[in-house]
Scaffold this motif. Structure first.
Motif, PDB file in Angstrom:
ATOM      1  N   ASP A   1       0.833  -1.206   0.000  1.00  0.00           N
ATOM      2  CA  ASP A   1       0.000   0.000   0.000  1.00  0.00           C
ATOM      3  C   ASP A   1       0.864   1.252   0.000  1.00  0.00           C
ATOM      4  N   LEU A   2       1.894   1.257   0.823  1.00  0.00           N
ATOM      5  CA  LEU A   2       2.795   2.405   0.897  1.00  0.00           C
ATOM      6  C   LEU A   2       3.531   2.582  -0.427  1.00  0.00           C
ATOM      7  N   SER A   3       3.995   1.496  -1.002  1.00  0.00           N
ATOM      8  CA  SER A   3       4.697   1.566  -2.282  1.00  0.00           C
ATOM      9  C   SER A   3       3.798   2.123  -3.371  1.00  0.00           C
ATOM     10  N   GLU A   4       2.540   1.695  -3.386  1.00  0.00           N
ATOM     11  CA  GLU A   4       1.604   2.191  -4.390  1.00  0.00           C
ATOM     12  C   GLU A   4       1.374   3.692  -4.225  1.00  0.00           C
ATOM     13  N   LYS A   5       1.307   4.164  -2.987  1.00  0.00           N
ATOM     14  CA  LYS A   5       1.129   5.592  -2.741  1.00  0.00           C
ATOM     15  C   LYS A   5       2.357   6.368  -3.198  1.00  0.00           C
ATOM     16  N   ILE A   6       3.539   5.841  -2.928  1.00  0.00           N
ATOM     17  CA  ILE A   6       4.777   6.508  -3.335  1.00  0.00           C
ATOM     18  C   ILE A   6       4.861   6.562  -4.858  1.00  0.00           C
ATOM     19  N   VAL A   7       4.528   5.462  -5.507  1.00  0.00           N
ATOM     20  CA  VAL A   7       4.559   5.433  -6.976  1.00  0.00           C
ATOM     21  C   VAL A   7       3.586   6.453  -7.546  1.00  0.00           C
ATOM     22  N   ALA A   8       2.391   6.541  -6.968  1.00  0.00           N
ATOM     23  CA  ALA A   8       1.404   7.514  -7.454  1.00  0.00           C
ATOM     24  C   ALA A   8       1.926   8.943  -7.303  1.00  0.00           C
ATOM     25  N   LEU A   9       2.550   9.238  -6.163  1.00  0.00           N
ATOM     26  CA  LEU A   9       3.116  10.574  -5.954  1.00  0.00           C
ATOM     27  C   LEU A   9       4.242  10.864  -6.942  1.00  0.00           C
ATOM     28  N   LEU A  10       5.084   9.880  -7.171  1.00  0.00           N
ATOM     29  CA  LEU A  10       6.185  10.068  -8.119  1.00  0.00           C
ATOM     30  C   LEU A  10       5.665  10.292  -9.538  1.00  0.00           C
ATOM     31  N   LEU A  11       4.633   9.548  -9.917  1.00  0.00           N
ATOM     32  CA  LEU A  11       4.050   9.739 -11.248  1.00  0.00           C
ATOM     33  C   LEU A  11       3.452  11.136 -11.403  1.00  0.00           C
ATOM     34  N   GLN A  12       2.818  11.621 -10.337  1.00  0.00           N
ATOM     35  CA  GLN A  12       2.284  12.984 -10.369  1.00  0.00           C
ATOM     36  C   GLN A  12       3.411  13.992 -10.533  1.00  0.00           C
ATOM     37  N   LYS A  13       4.515  13.771  -9.832  1.00  0.00           N
ATOM     38  CA  LYS A  13       5.657  14.686  -9.921  1.00  0.00           C
ATOM     39  C   LYS A  13       6.263  14.658 -11.323  1.00  0.00           C
ATOM     40  N   VAL A  14       6.387  13.473 -11.892  1.00  0.00           N
ATOM     41  CA  VAL A  14       6.924  13.342 -13.249  1.00  0.00           C
ATOM     42  C   VAL A  14       6.021  14.081 -14.237  1.00  0.00           C
ATOM     43  N   GLU A  15       4.711  13.905 -14.097  1.00  0.00           N
ATOM     44  CA  GLU A  15       3.776  14.593 -14.977  1.00  0.00           C
ATOM     45  C   GLU A  15       3.918  16.112 -14.849  1.00  0.00           C
ATOM     46  N   SER A  16       4.055  16.577 -13.623  1.00  0.00           N
ATOM     47  CA  SER A  16       4.227  18.011 -13.384  1.00  0.00           C
ATOM     48  C   SER A  16       5.520  18.518 -14.023  1.00  0.00           C
ATOM     49  N   LEU A  17       6.589  17.763 -13.872  1.00  0.00           N
ATOM     50  CA  LEU A  17       7.873  18.160 -14.454  1.00  0.00           C
ATOM     51  C   LEU A  17       7.813  18.142 -15.981  1.00  0.00           C
ATOM     52  N   GLU A  18       7.114  17.153 -16.547  1.00  0.00           N
ATOM     53  CA  GLU A  18       6.971  17.101 -18.001  1.00  0.00           C
ATOM     54  C   GLU A  18       6.203  18.318 -18.514  1.00  0.00           C
ATOM     55  N   GLN A  19       5.177  18.731 -17.785  1.00  0.00           N
ATOM     56  CA  GLN A  19       4.418  19.915 -18.171  1.00  0.00           C
ATOM     57  C   GLN A  19       5.290  21.159 -18.105  1.00  0.00           C
ATOM     58  N   GLN A  20       6.124  21.239 -17.085  1.00  0.00           N
ATOM     59  CA  GLN A  20       7.025  22.386 -16.962  1.00  0.00           C
ATOM     60  C   GLN A  20       8.018  22.404 -18.112  1.00  0.00           C
ATOM     61  N   LEU A  21       8.510  21.230 -18.500  1.00  0.00           N
ATOM     62  CA  LEU A  21       9.443  21.151 -19.630  1.00  0.00           C
ATOM     63  C   LEU A  21       8.773  21.590 -20.928  1.00  0.00           C
TER      64      LEU A  21
END
Length: 82
Positions: A50-70
């Protein structure tokens, strides 16, 4: 001092009973200890998953945000090159 325990009767299919009995014997444990140990591990694994899934979801959100900034930065860089 041991934590309070609850008695619980569980019905195991014959093949599973034999398997647990054999493993417990190999590990020099009682069947009860083997079952409790495995159950505890499975609950910890569930919590970790459960914790790993939450961390992965947060990381994916961060990656998406960074891609938008790029994407926002790229047109500005291309115009500067012209």
């Amino acid at each position: 001092m041991h934590a309070p325990v609850q008695k619980f009767i569980v019905r195991l299919p014959d093949d599973l009973h034999s398997q647990v009995k054999s493993i417990a014997k190999e590990q020099n444990r009682s069947m009860n200890h083997e079952i409790v140990n495995r159950l505890e591990k499975s609950l910890v694994d569930d919590e970790s998953r459960d914790l790993s899934e939450k961390i992965v979801a947060l990381l994916l959100q961060k990656v998406e945000s960074l891609e938008q900034q790029l994407e926002c930065l790229q047109p500005k860089n291309q115009e500067a090159d012209l």
